[in-house]
Enzyme design. Structure first.
Site, PDB file in Angstrom:
ATOM      1  N   TRP A  81       6.333  -5.170  13.688  1.00 42.42           N
ATOM      2  CA  TRP A  81       6.711  -5.182  12.278  1.00 42.42           C
ATOM      3  C   TRP A  81       7.152  -6.575  11.810  1.00 42.42           C
ATOM      4  O   TRP A  81       8.278  -6.805  11.370  1.00 42.42           O
ATOM      5  CB  TRP A  81       7.802  -4.134  12.010  1.00 42.42           C
ATOM      6  CG  TRP A  81       7.858  -3.683  10.581  1.00 42.42           C
ATOM      7  CD1 TRP A  81       8.857  -3.943   9.674  1.00 42.42           C
ATOM      8  CD2 TRP A  81       6.891  -2.899   9.878  1.00 42.42           C
ATOM      9  NE1 TRP A  81       8.560  -3.379   8.466  1.00 42.42           N
ATOM     10  CE2 TRP A  81       7.362  -2.727   8.556  1.00 42.42           C
ATOM     11  CE3 TRP A  81       5.659  -2.309  10.236  1.00 42.42           C
ATOM     12  CZ2 TRP A  81       6.649  -2.001   7.591  1.00 42.42           C
ATOM     13  CZ3 TRP A  81       4.964  -1.585   9.290  1.00 42.42           C
ATOM     14  CH2 TRP A  81       5.449  -1.436   7.973  1.00 42.42           C
ATOM     15  N   GLU A 115       5.828   0.213  14.219  1.00 42.55           N
ATOM     16  CA  GLU A 115       6.680  -0.772  13.524  1.00 42.55           C
ATOM     17  C   GLU A 115       7.617  -1.453  14.522  1.00 42.55           C
ATOM     18  O   GLU A 115       8.777  -1.678  14.272  1.00 42.55           O
ATOM     19  CB  GLU A 115       7.486  -0.086  12.410  1.00 42.55           C
ATOM     20  CG  GLU A 115       6.622   0.688  11.431  1.00 42.55           C
ATOM     21  CD  GLU A 115       7.396   1.321  10.295  1.00 42.55           C
ATOM     22  OE1 GLU A 115       8.557   0.939  10.062  1.00 42.55           O
ATOM     23  OE2 GLU A 115       6.841   2.207   9.611  1.00 42.55           O
ATOM     24  N   ASN A 161       4.205   9.550  10.367  1.00 37.20           N
ATOM     25  CA  ASN A 161       4.960   8.390  10.837  1.00 37.20           C
ATOM     26  C   ASN A 161       6.459   8.634  10.652  1.00 37.20           C
ATOM     27  O   ASN A 161       6.877   9.161   9.617  1.00 37.20           O
ATOM     28  CB  ASN A 161       4.532   7.173   9.997  1.00 37.20           C
ATOM     29  CG  ASN A 161       4.930   5.842  10.607  1.00 37.20           C
ATOM     30  OD1 ASN A 161       4.502   5.515  11.702  1.00 37.20           O
ATOM     31  ND2 ASN A 161       5.731   5.064   9.880  1.00 37.20           N
ATOM     32  N   MET A 184       0.852  -1.198   0.000  1.00 36.24           N
ATOM     33  CA  MET A 184       0.000   0.000   0.000  1.00 36.24           C
ATOM     34  C   MET A 184       0.884   1.243   0.000  1.00 36.24           C
ATOM     35  O   MET A 184       0.572   2.277   0.589  1.00 36.24           O
ATOM     36  CB  MET A 184      -0.984  -0.041   1.171  1.00 36.24           C
ATOM     37  CG  MET A 184      -2.040  -1.140   0.950  1.00 36.24           C
ATOM     38  SD  MET A 184      -3.173  -1.445   2.335  1.00 36.24           S
ATOM     39  CE  MET A 184      -4.291  -0.066   2.181  1.00 36.24           C
ATOM     40  N   ASN A 226       5.456   9.665   5.528  1.00 42.39           N
ATOM     41  CA  ASN A 226       6.364   8.834   6.311  1.00 42.39           C
ATOM     42  C   ASN A 226       7.788   9.374   6.174  1.00 42.39           C
ATOM     43  O   ASN A 226       8.251   9.658   5.071  1.00 42.39           O
ATOM     44  CB  ASN A 226       6.301   7.389   5.788  1.00 42.39           C
ATOM     45  CG  ASN A 226       7.155   6.431   6.605  1.00 42.39           C
ATOM     46  OD1 ASN A 226       7.096   6.447   7.826  1.00 42.39           O
ATOM     47  ND2 ASN A 226       7.942   5.614   5.931  1.00 42.39           N
ATOM     48  N   GLU A 227       8.466   9.543   7.315  1.00 41.87           N
ATOM     49  CA  GLU A 227       9.905   9.852   7.347  1.00 41.87           C
ATOM     50  C   GLU A 227      10.294  11.108   6.573  1.00 41.87           C
ATOM     51  O   GLU A 227      11.161  11.101   5.702  1.00 41.87           O
ATOM     52  CB  GLU A 227      10.704   8.639   6.841  1.00 41.87           C
ATOM     53  CG  GLU A 227      10.430   7.387   7.649  1.00 41.87           C
ATOM     54  CD  GLU A 227      11.151   6.136   7.128  1.00 41.87           C
ATOM     55  OE1 GLU A 227      12.060   6.276   6.289  1.00 41.87           O
ATOM     56  OE2 GLU A 227      10.788   5.025   7.561  1.00 41.87           O
ATOM     57  N   HIS A 278      11.602   0.930  15.869  1.00 39.25           N
ATOM     58  CA  HIS A 278      12.629  -0.070  15.500  1.00 39.25           C
ATOM     59  C   HIS A 278      13.754   0.109  16.513  1.00 39.25           C
ATOM     60  O   HIS A 278      14.592   1.002  16.367  1.00 39.25           O
ATOM     61  CB  HIS A 278      13.138   0.158  14.072  1.00 39.25           C
ATOM     62  CG  HIS A 278      12.113  -0.108  13.019  1.00 39.25           C
ATOM     63  ND1 HIS A 278      11.556  -1.350  12.808  1.00 39.25           N
ATOM     64  CD2 HIS A 278      11.527   0.718  12.116  1.00 39.25           C
ATOM     65  CE1 HIS A 278      10.689  -1.284  11.817  1.00 39.25           C
ATOM     66  NE2 HIS A 278      10.637  -0.038  11.395  1.00 39.25           N
ATOM     67  N   ASP A 294       9.898  -3.584  16.505  1.00 45.21           N
ATOM     68  CA  ASP A 294      10.696  -4.806  16.531  1.00 45.21           C
ATOM     69  C   ASP A 294      11.886  -4.498  17.445  1.00 45.21           C
ATOM     70  O   ASP A 294      12.288  -3.332  17.599  1.00 45.21           O
ATOM     71  CB  ASP A 294      11.146  -5.299  15.150  1.00 45.21           C
ATOM     72  CG  ASP A 294      11.634  -4.210  14.204  1.00 45.21           C
ATOM     73  OD1 ASP A 294      11.385  -4.323  12.990  1.00 45.21           O
ATOM     74  OD2 ASP A 294      12.258  -3.235  14.696  1.00 45.21           O
TER      75      ASP A 294
END
Ligand code: G3I
Length: 321
Positions: free
Chosen positions: A281, A234, A172, A46, A128-129, A205, A236
């Site tokens: 994630w 996300e 995000n 997406m 994003n970012e 992350h 992890d």
């Protein structure tokens, strides 16, 4: 106990990522998705480079497969991500028209996408970012900034808001906890969006060694104090950031468990009004993006390569008690 993550997390959604091929294949992956999670994010399909492969030509086939699966299984979908410099189709990077035509194209893309998924995708990462890494954290010089100006973020949020006033709109980014300057730059931008934004996605992350509890809490506090929803988007947790182990030792597995517990506790303690979702994630360790990214063995998720629950899984549950 055999309670699932989603049933234990009574006040927010527990999400993970998936792909069209995986939801179509069914099997153990979808069995775990259905049992443990009530929110899915597309790991890849997406993003703009997949949904809008050439001008005037949309391809929502993979997105449709995931949205259909979510609808059939009572799951929410988090749309990730409308605008991202790392997922921009080459035809957009090399756009031949005027800046006004570029902006009209972006508006059409956002409007078309949100209209298609209205009522099926609960939330979107609009951008994003957007910030550089390093010291001052200026806006990355993406093609969107070059062609639409420094206020491209606000313009994209406005396009999204106009397209669907009911969908939740997120910004995000990563290293929100580990970088106080990046966190400050992000919140300054968020303040300039006013009521165009509904939530902040902190990717999370991280590693078993950090960021610290207080820095993670600072991300939550900054979001909550602005009345926004918080998405740990996300999550992890690297068990091998220093490349000092070749298998997940029991000691390191317990340290990872403790960090999952800490992150979940922080998320679970924010006010109900600011709760949204906590997304992991990935499902299985061996499928994690970060193994290729960092180039060494790691076991960052809640399930091992055989879909067995790890100590980290129980750390997640302990964070909810
Ligand atoms: O599925 C295609 C395949 O058809 C094609 O042949 C192959 C060769 O190009 O690519 C395959 O797609 C890959 C896709 O992952 C699905 O596996 C892409 O190459 C690869 O670039 C893509 O990587 C994803 C990456 O974002 C870039 O989109 C990772 O899975 C995904 O974990 C990663 O996630 C990002 C978040 O979106 C934003 N935050 C950082 C995070 C980690 O980089």
């Amino acid at each position: 106990s055999n309670i699932s993550l989603k049933d234990a997390a009574t006040t927010f959604s527990v999400g993970t990522i998936t792909r069209a091929s995986w939801v179509k294949a069914g099997g153990k992956h979808t069995e775990i998705l259905k049992k443990e999670f009530n929110n899915i994010t597309s790991e890849y399909e997406m993003k703009m480079n997949v949904m809008y492969p050439s001008q005037g030509n949309y391809d929502f086939s993979a997105a449709d497969a995931m949205v259909d699966f979510a609808q059939a299984n009572g799951m929410n979908v988090h749309g990730h991500a409308l605008i991202w410099h790392n997922a921009t189709p080459s035809w957009v990077e090399n756009f031949a028209g005027t800046n006004a035509e570029f902006e009209a194209m972006v508006k059409d893309y956002i409007t078309t996408t949100l209209t298609r998924f209205k009522g099926k995708v609960r939330s979107w990462d609009v951008v994003n970012e957007a910030f550089e890494d390093g010291s001052g954290h200026p806006l990355r010089n993406s093609v969107f900034r070059q062609k639409m100006g420094d206020d491209y973020i606000k313009k994209c949020f406005q396009f999204a808001r106009d397209a669907d006033p009911d969908v939740l709109l997120f910004y995000n980014d990563y290293n929100m906890a580990s970088s106080t300057t990046k966190r400050a730059a992000m919140f300054k931008m968020v303040d300039e969006l006013g009521d165009l934004i509904d939530g902040v996605g902190a990717q999370m992350h991280i590693s078993y060694e950090g960021p610290s509890k207080s820095n993670i809490e600072a991300v939550a506090d900054g979001t909550v104090s602005r009345g926004l929803k918080l998405h740990f988007a996300e999550l992890d947790i690297r068990a091998n950031p220093n490349k000092d182990i070749t298998t997940l030792t029991d000691d390191r597995a317990q340290e990872q468990r403790a960090k999952y517990k800490e992150v979940v506790q922080i998320y679970n303690s924010i006010p109900l009004a600011n709760k949204f979702a906590l997304t992991i994630w990935g499902v299985r360790d061996n499928e994690s993006w970060l193994i290729d990214f960092w180039g060494n063995a790691d076991w960052p998720l809640l399930f091992d390569s055989n879909y067995n629950k790890k100590a980290a899984y129980f750390g997640f549950l302990e964070g909810l008690q």
